[in-house]
Design an enzyme around this catalytic site. Structure first.
Site, mmCIF file in Angstrom:
data_model
loop_
_atom_site.group_PDB
_atom_site.id
_atom_site.type_symbol
_atom_site.label_atom_id
_atom_site.label_comp_id
_atom_site.label_asym_id
_atom_site.label_seq_id
_atom_site.Cartn_x
_atom_site.Cartn_y
_atom_site.Cartn_z
ATOM 1 N N HIS A 1 -3.638 -5.057 0.623
ATOM 2 C CA HIS A 1 -3.028 -5.580 1.845
ATOM 3 C C HIS A 1 -3.072 -7.107 1.868
ATOM 4 O O HIS A 1 -4.023 -7.687 2.400
ATOM 5 C CB HIS A 1 -3.767 -5.036 3.070
ATOM 6 C CG HIS A 1 -3.519 -3.583 3.301
ATOM 7 N ND1 HIS A 1 -2.478 -3.115 4.072
ATOM 8 C CD2 HIS A 1 -4.153 -2.486 2.830
ATOM 9 C CE1 HIS A 1 -2.487 -1.798 4.084
ATOM 10 N NE2 HIS A 1 -3.495 -1.385 3.333
ATOM 11 N N CYS B 1 0.825 -1.198 0.000
ATOM 12 C CA CYS B 1 0.000 0.000 0.000
ATOM 13 C C CYS B 1 0.869 1.261 0.000
ATOM 14 O O CYS B 1 1.475 1.574 -1.015
ATOM 15 C CB CYS B 1 -1.000 -0.058 1.151
ATOM 16 S SG CYS B 1 -2.461 0.923 0.834
ATOM 17 N N GLU C 1 -1.500 -9.108 3.666
ATOM 18 C CA GLU C 1 -1.391 -9.672 5.022
ATOM 19 C C GLU C 1 -2.758 -9.995 5.623
ATOM 20 O O GLU C 1 -2.867 -10.777 6.557
ATOM 21 C CB GLU C 1 -0.607 -8.713 5.931
ATOM 22 C CG GLU C 1 -1.330 -7.441 6.367
ATOM 23 C CD GLU C 1 -1.224 -6.286 5.366
ATOM 24 O OE1 GLU C 1 -0.936 -6.552 4.179
ATOM 25 O OE2 GLU C 1 -1.445 -5.124 5.776
HETATM 26 N N1 GLN Z 1 -1.980 6.768 2.843
HETATM 27 C C1 GLN Z 1 -2.102 6.021 1.637
HETATM 28 C C2 GLN Z 1 -3.455 6.201 0.978
HETATM 29 O O1 GLN Z 1 -4.380 6.639 1.584
HETATM 30 C C3 GLN Z 1 -1.811 4.552 1.886
HETATM 31 C C4 GLN Z 1 -2.780 3.895 2.785
HETATM 32 C C5 GLN Z 1 -2.310 2.572 3.311
HETATM 33 O O2 GLN Z 1 -1.128 2.272 3.261
HETATM 34 N N2 GLN Z 1 -3.194 1.771 3.837
HETATM 35 O O3 GLN Z 1 -3.612 5.892 -0.168
#
Ligand code: GLN
Length: 543
Positions: free
Chosen positions: A513, A387, A515
């Protein structure tokens, strides 16, 4: 309320102190029942007033666990899904905030026909409705229902009253209560103390709940005389006083409970058939975790390095991936704010075999992450970005390989000349109304011939998301020109899901994600392959 004939309910409460591991205990019981062929789900009630943990700081609450349906839930749901391998939905996690929200909405609609709306019966009624709703399709033989907090808390009272009434109405042959307590060891006198457990059970009895099974957390084994004492003073049969001593790995806990015949005790109390279970797979898994042949060190470069609960699912995914690779995965925490020069980035990497940059929000520590990624890219150190980690990898690549000086994410610099990570047009309009995150499961199509396709061995995948910003399609051609490969895209929304850099031994970033989907016996392929790459890297350094 109509009497539920088939479903059996196991209510899990906690006493003495918080943080005794009710979530893992519930998940372990779920695992054992599932191994006996029962269909099981687990529900968590959280007594706080936030509607969900999505708005809470990780310092308050640890990780926010996102489900396929986009619900942002308590991290215990992560344990449940990992142990019993069931995809849960929002109804599996209910908070006081949701219960009140629902009741107040109904009141405003006039549904209560002039009645005074009260904690009992309206709040408790809504809690009970949710206990039934988790099994509305009657898919499950058993619902395990964990009540967050500790007996004696003001906040938990409506939940405890609700389950007391529920069990009374359903009948005790369909409902049991398991209470988790602490048996502390006082080193000065060399004694295990049962008094806190006695008081806690007393408190529960005051509310009208008589526990059927006690699970006693302790540092070491509970001697028989202590079990007998607890049994006598707490009115629970001695065989139903289960020892929950500290384990080397949480995956051993179901095995420890099984040895104490917990499923047989539950089956007897709930009138369930006694079945034989096969725990071979878990036994092998635990064996691999405890006695691996190899070892690697992975550096996690994030913002909450002192708060490991914020990265719970990542840590568990590494345990799964380690077992698959017959390898212990040591984790080193790299504080991104301390990496303020390229040399420091390189130094931080010298002690690890792989760099993981996890998800996160906000500007703090971003430049350090970007520098660490640059060092990993230039030195051939295996890299995995999740992410925000992938977004940082794209920024780094744009700046240092594509020559787009000052490239950034709009999240950190809205004046950047090269917004390589940006809010998409559609999201901008949503953003004004709030609630802008892309949440939950989205499909991605993997591109033929990429490393990602090789790892997944699939063409279509579904992964969970929790973010606002995306790779800006205006820059994708430029990134590709310089050697970045788009490993996966969401075709409906035309969004980048995975980036790779094939000139590097292992360099993958994903917008989702992974995980959140790694489970016992079904390790997420991206973690498995990353640990393998780290292991290969270590061997190549030696050889
Ligand atoms: N801050 C980033 C976004 O909003 C990544 C978010 C995250 O890593 N869950 O896109």
């Amino acid at each position: 309320m109509t009497k539920e004939k088939r479903t059996k309910y196991i209510f899990v409460t906690g006493g003495v102190i918080s943080g005794l591991g009710k979530g893992i205990a519930s998940a372990s019981i779920g695992y054992l029942l599932k191994a006996r062929g029962f269909n099981v789900t687990i529900q968590k009630f959280d007594p706080y007033i936030n509607v969900d943990p999505g708005t809470m700081s990780p310092y308050q609450h640890g990780e926010v666990f996102v489900l396929d349906d986009g619900s942002e839930t308590d991290l215990d749901l992560g344990h449940y899904e990992r142990f019993i391998d069931v995809n849960m939905t929002g109804i599996n996690n209910t908070t006081t905030g949701q219960v009140y929200n629902e009741v107040i909405t109904r009141e405003r609609r006039g549904d209560y026909l002039g009645a005074t709306v009260q904690v009992i019966p309206h709040i408790t009624g809504e809690i009970q409705r949710r206990i039934v709703a988790v099994n509305k399709n009657k898919d499950f033989d058993i619902v395990i229902c964990e009540i967050g907090g500790t007996v004696g808390d003001i906040e938990s009272l409506p939940f405890l009253e609700a389950i007391r009434q529920f069990a009374m109405e359903q009948g005790r042959e369909d409902c049991i209560f398991i209470h988790l307590t602490l048996v502390p060891y006082i080193s000065a006198s060399g004694e295990l103390k049962t008094k806190p457990t006695q008081h806690s059970v007393g408190k529960l009895r005051e509310i009208g709940i008589l526990p059927d099974i006690l699970m006693c957390r302790s540092k070491s084994t509970l001697p028989l005389d202590i079990k007998k004492k607890i049994s006598l003073f707490c009115n629970v049969e001695a065989e139903a006083v289960i020892e929950a001593s500290d384990a080397e790995t949480i995956y051993e806990i179901p095995l420890n409970f099984d040895r104490q015949m917990i499923v047989e005790i539950i089956s007897k109390k709930l009138n369930l058939p006694i079945r034989k279970g096969n725990l071979k797979q878990l036994e092998n898994f635990v064996e691999k975790i405890k006695k691996p042949k190899h070892e690697v060190t992975i550096g996690i470069c994030g913002k909450y390095t002192e708060l490991h609960d914020a990265y719970k699912s990542i840590i568990e995914s590494f345990t799964h991936a380690g077992a698959d690779n017959d390898c212990r995965v040591n984790i080193t925490w790299i504080e991104s704010e301390k990496i303020d020069t390229f040399q420091k980035g390189k130094d931080a990497l010298s002690k690890i075999e792989g760099l993981l940059v996890p998800g996160g929000f906000g500007e703090r520590g971003i430049e350090g992450k970007i520098t660490a990624i640059q060092a990993a890219r230039e030195t051939g150190k295996p890299f995995f970005g999740i992410c925000l980690g992938m977004q940082c990898a794209v920024i780094e690549f744009a700046r240092n390989v594509c020559g787009l000086e000052g490239a950034n994410s709009e999240e950190f610099d809205d004046q950047t000349p090269y917004p390589v990570i940006a809010l998409m047009e559609e999201q901008k309009t949503v953003s004004e109304k709030g609630g802008t995150m892309r949440l939950g499961a989205y499909p991605a199509t993997l591109q033929p011939g990429t490393l990602t396709e090789k790892i997944y061995k699939e063409k279509m995948i579904s992964e969970r998301h929790r973010h606002r910003y995306e790779v800006n399609n205006q820059f994708v051609e430029k990134l590709k020109e310089k050697g970045m490969v788009i490993g996966g895209i969401n075709e409906d929304l035309n969004l980048v899901e995975i980036c790779e850099y094939p000139e590097h031994p292992y360099f993958i970033g994903c917008q989702f994600h992974p995980e959140l989907k790694s489970r016992v016996g079904r390790t997420h392929p991206l973690f498995k392959s990353f640990v393998k790459a780290a292991l290969d890297h270590k061997k190549s350094k030696k050889g």
